[in-house]
Motif scaffolding. Structure first.
Motif, short mmCIF file in Angstrom:
data_model
loop_
_atom_site.label_atom_id
_atom_site.label_comp_id
_atom_site.label_asym_id
_atom_site.label_seq_id
_atom_site.Cartn_x
_atom_site.Cartn_y
_atom_site.Cartn_z
N PHE A 193 0.84 -1.21 0.00
CA PHE A 193 0.00 0.00 0.00
C PHE A 193 0.87 1.25 0.00
CE2 PHE A 193 -2.46 3.14 2.60
CZ PHE A 193 -3.47 3.38 1.68
N ILE A 194 1.92 1.25 0.84
CA ILE A 194 2.83 2.41 0.88
C ILE A 194 3.54 2.54 -0.46
CG2 ILE A 194 4.88 3.39 1.99
CD1 ILE A 194 3.99 1.89 4.57
N ASP A 195 4.05 1.40 -0.98
CA ASP A 195 4.76 1.37 -2.27
C ASP A 195 3.90 1.95 -3.40
OD1 ASP A 195 7.13 0.30 -1.56
OD2 ASP A 195 6.76 -1.72 -2.36
N SER A 196 2.60 1.67 -3.35
CA SER A 196 1.72 2.04 -4.47
C SER A 196 1.42 3.54 -4.51
CB SER A 196 0.39 1.28 -4.37
OG SER A 196 -0.37 1.83 -3.31
N LYS A 197 1.73 4.22 -3.42
CA LYS A 197 1.51 5.68 -3.29
C LYS A 197 0.06 6.05 -3.66
CE LYS A 197 6.25 7.20 -4.20
NZ LYS A 197 6.98 6.14 -4.91
N THR A 198 -0.88 5.17 -3.37
CA THR A 198 -2.26 5.46 -3.75
C THR A 198 -3.01 6.24 -2.67
OG1 THR A 198 -2.79 3.26 -2.98
CG2 THR A 198 -2.71 3.57 -5.36
N HIS A 199 -2.38 6.33 -1.48
CA HIS A 199 -3.14 6.95 -0.40
C HIS A 199 -3.19 8.47 -0.52
CE1 HIS A 199 -5.15 7.56 3.28
NE2 HIS A 199 -4.19 8.32 3.75
N GLN A 200 -4.39 9.01 -0.39
CA GLN A 200 -4.57 10.46 -0.27
C GLN A 200 -5.42 10.67 0.98
OE1 GLN A 200 -6.87 10.76 -3.74
NE2 GLN A 200 -5.14 10.18 -5.03
N PRO A 201 -5.20 11.79 1.69
CA PRO A 201 -5.98 12.03 2.90
C PRO A 201 -7.49 11.93 2.59
CG PRO A 201 -4.26 13.69 2.66
CD PRO A 201 -4.23 12.86 1.41
N GLY A 202 -8.19 11.26 3.46
CA GLY A 202 -9.65 11.14 3.30
C GLY A 202 -10.06 9.96 2.45
N LYS A 203 -9.10 9.32 1.76
CA LYS A 203 -9.46 8.20 0.89
C LYS A 203 -9.43 6.87 1.68
CE LYS A 203 -8.05 5.78 -3.24
NZ LYS A 203 -6.90 5.37 -3.97
N VAL A 204 -10.45 6.08 1.48
CA VAL A 204 -10.49 4.77 2.14
C VAL A 204 -10.17 3.69 1.11
CG1 VAL A 204 -11.99 3.11 3.33
CG2 VAL A 204 -12.18 5.54 3.86
N SER A 205 -9.27 2.77 1.47
CA SER A 205 -8.94 1.64 0.58
C SER A 205 -9.20 0.35 1.33
CB SER A 205 -7.46 1.68 0.19
OG SER A 205 -7.14 2.91 -0.38
N LYS A 206 -9.81 -0.60 0.64
CA LYS A 206 -10.17 -1.88 1.27
C LYS A 206 -9.62 -3.03 0.45
CE LYS A 206 -14.64 -0.72 3.29
NZ LYS A 206 -16.09 -0.86 3.07
N TYR A 207 -8.83 -3.89 1.08
CA TYR A 207 -8.22 -5.01 0.35
C TYR A 207 -8.47 -6.32 1.06
CZ TYR A 207 -5.53 -1.18 -1.69
OH TYR A 207 -5.16 -0.02 -2.32
N PHE A 208 -8.66 -7.37 0.26
CA PHE A 208 -8.59 -8.71 0.85
C PHE A 208 -7.51 -9.49 0.13
CE2 PHE A 208 -10.47 -11.41 -2.40
CZ PHE A 208 -11.35 -10.59 -3.08
N LEU A 251 6.21 2.15 9.04
CA LEU A 251 6.85 1.50 7.89
C LEU A 251 7.15 2.51 6.77
CD1 LEU A 251 4.88 -1.89 7.73
CD2 LEU A 251 7.16 -1.47 8.64
N GLY A 252 7.11 3.79 7.11
CA GLY A 252 7.57 4.79 6.15
C GLY A 252 6.48 5.44 5.32
N GLY A 253 5.22 5.15 5.65
CA GLY A 253 4.11 5.80 4.93
C GLY A 253 3.64 7.01 5.70
N GLY A 254 2.54 7.60 5.26
CA GLY A 254 2.04 8.79 5.94
C GLY A 254 1.15 8.42 7.12
N ASP A 255 0.49 9.44 7.65
CA ASP A 255 -0.48 9.21 8.73
C ASP A 255 -1.71 8.58 8.12
OD1 ASP A 255 0.04 9.84 11.37
OD2 ASP A 255 0.18 11.98 10.88
N CYS A 256 -1.97 7.35 8.43
CA CYS A 256 -3.13 6.68 7.80
C CYS A 256 -3.60 5.58 8.74
CB CYS A 256 -2.70 6.12 6.45
SG CYS A 256 -4.03 5.27 5.60
N ALA A 257 -4.86 5.67 9.12
CA ALA A 257 -5.41 4.67 10.03
C ALA A 257 -5.54 3.32 9.32
CB ALA A 257 -6.78 5.12 10.51
N ALA A 258 -5.57 2.24 10.09
CA ALA A 258 -5.69 0.90 9.49
C ALA A 258 -6.35 -0.06 10.46
CB ALA A 258 -4.31 0.38 9.10
N THR A 259 -7.11 -0.97 9.91
CA THR A 259 -7.76 -2.00 10.73
C THR A 259 -8.01 -3.22 9.86
OG1 THR A 259 -9.69 -2.45 12.15
CG2 THR A 259 -10.06 -0.89 10.34
#
Ligand code: HAM
Length: 413
Positions: A91-106, A295-303
């Motif tokens: 997820f960090i490698d993909s640089k897809t995270h933007q503030p406010g964006k939710v990503s869901k993976y299985f 792990l070197g990414g930004g501020d991003c919540a995870a569960t």
């Protein structure tokens, strides 16, 4: 020549058992996509430091259970013991995270832990994982637990025991750690096992998770984390519980539930199944808001959570294989090539079935046809080869055996 043994704790899955895994995977695919999750596939091999930094140096997983070895250039690599760390790295490698964006993976796949193998515990085992990034809200935790329950119910597991806890956050946990340390001091340190004496210094919460009976007894009256939560953690935890209550999902609050991995904050949970007999965890998970940053990414919540597939497989009934459409019995070796070409035409038209490769007696061929469970037995001998016909024997109904042109049979499919 001595035969080569498979590695201890590694298991081969032949079709009957593999069918259970396929069944679980397709149920998960179906249900998780209803909740907005997409599939992510990550490598089984990662740099060792990924797991050291995420799971924690002092956990059993990192300290004792990893398959770690140097590659040809002497870099330390590890077979993933769990999926979360790799999913976060990807997820960090993909640089897809933007503030406010939710990503869901299985993700599905094999994991590797050097544990003592026993029933339901292997060195290569399989997990179904689900992770949500970018959602600090309690609703995301509740959604995961509801999705997990829906999945387990769908595959037929109903006698579930859900244990729930909040582990606090970086604000409130230090004071709780101190309260725990003071409590341990009030007990004689020597009464604890060696691992716990070390954990008291490195991670006092892990002592609560010790399986040694003497330690379990000693921590029975230890302070509960839930009495030390800060206002925000309390509100967060209350919201998770309120949603689960609203959905009628039963759970037990267990303030001793700390989980075996160091990255958790706030909500954590485990699901056991009474169907197994003893209360073995079939799934576990929780919130890990700080890990992406660590792990070197930004501020991003995870569960997220992970389900142990072998443990579920133990509870699943054998999955009925679909009956094949045909069994093509070659009773004259001369017809073997033509039979193979005829079977190919049947399969091209979407039928399923087997063809005997060479010629054989009618009796043994009929035994194979019966055993295969095929709906119809097609017989090809010298006459059928010469006349371009096929003999059709109904294996389920009482239709009379008939010999018809091959073209007529094909046209009727
Ligand atoms: P975990 O509790 O270490 O969590 O593993 C999840 C599940 O994997 C367990 O409940 C169990 O069913 C299964 N499992 C673990 N070890 C073995 C083994 N040796 N043999 C068979 N099954 C096993 C995690 O792995 C976290 N990554 C879960 C998570 C995802 N947390 C947040 N996101």
């Amino acid at each position: 020549m001595s035969k080569i043994q498979k590695i201890k704790g590694f298991v081969d899955l032949f079709p009957e058992e593999a069918a259970k895994f396929t069944f679980m995977e397709s149920a998960a695919r179906d249900i998780f996509s209803r909740y907005g999750f997409g599939e992510l596939r990550t490598p089984v091999l990662e740099k060792t430091e990924l797991f050291q930094k995420s799971i924690g140096e002092d956990t059993d997983v990192v300290g004792k259970e990893m398959f770690t070895f140097p590659d040809r250039k002497d870099r330390s690599l590890t077979m993933r013991p769990e999926a979360t760390a790799g999913v976060v790295r990807a997820f960090i490698d993909s640089k897809t995270h933007q503030p406010g964006k939710v990503s869901k993976y299985f993700t599905f796949g094999p994991m590797f832990r050097y544990e003592r193998p026993q029933k339901g515990r292997q060195r290569q085992f399989h997990q179904i994982n689900a992770e949500i990034f970018g959602a600090p809200e309690a609703q995301a935790d509740a959604e995961l637990i509801l999705m997990l329950k829906t999945f387990l119910n769908t595959i037929g597991l109903t006698k579930l025991a859900v244990e729930l806890n909040s582990l606090g956050c970086h604000e409130c946990r230090p004071a709780y750690r101190q309260a725990l340390t003071d409590y341990y001091k009030s007990k004689d340190k020597d009464n604890f096992c060696e691992d716990c004496r070390r954990r008291m210094e490195t991670n006092p919460l892990r002592v609560l998770d010790c399986k040694v009976p003497a330690c379990k007894e000693l921590v029975a009256d230890a302070p509960a984390i839930t009495d030390h939560l800060c206002g925000e953690c309390k509100t967060h935890f209350t919201a998770v519980k309120t949603i689960l209550d609203g959905a009628g999902l039963e759970y037990v609050l267990n303030p001793r539930l700390v989980r075996g991995l160091d990255y958790y904050v706030r909500t954590c949970f485990e699901v056991a199944s009474f169907d197994i007999g003893s209360q073995t965890a079939v799934a576990g998970g929780g919130r890990y808001d700080g890990l992406i940053k660590t792990l070197g990414g930004g501020d991003c919540a995870a569960t997220g959570f992970a389900i142990g597939m072998e443990r579920l497989a133990m509870l699943l009934d054998q999955i009925e294989a679909q009956a094949p459409d045909f069994y093509l019995a070659v009773v004259d070796g001369e017809a073997a090539n033509q039979a193979m070409l005829f079977a190919q035409q049947l399969r091209d038209k979407g039928l399923s079935g087997n063809v005997s490769y060479g010629g054989g007696s009618m009796k043994s061929r009929m035994r194979s046809a019966n055993k295969s469970g095929a709906k119809v037995c097609l017989i090809m001998g010298g006459d059928e080869l010469a006349n371009e016909t096929i003999t059709v024997k109904d294996m389920v109904g009482d239709e009379e055996q008939k010999t018809i042109p091959q073209s007529e049979f094909l046209a009727g499919i």
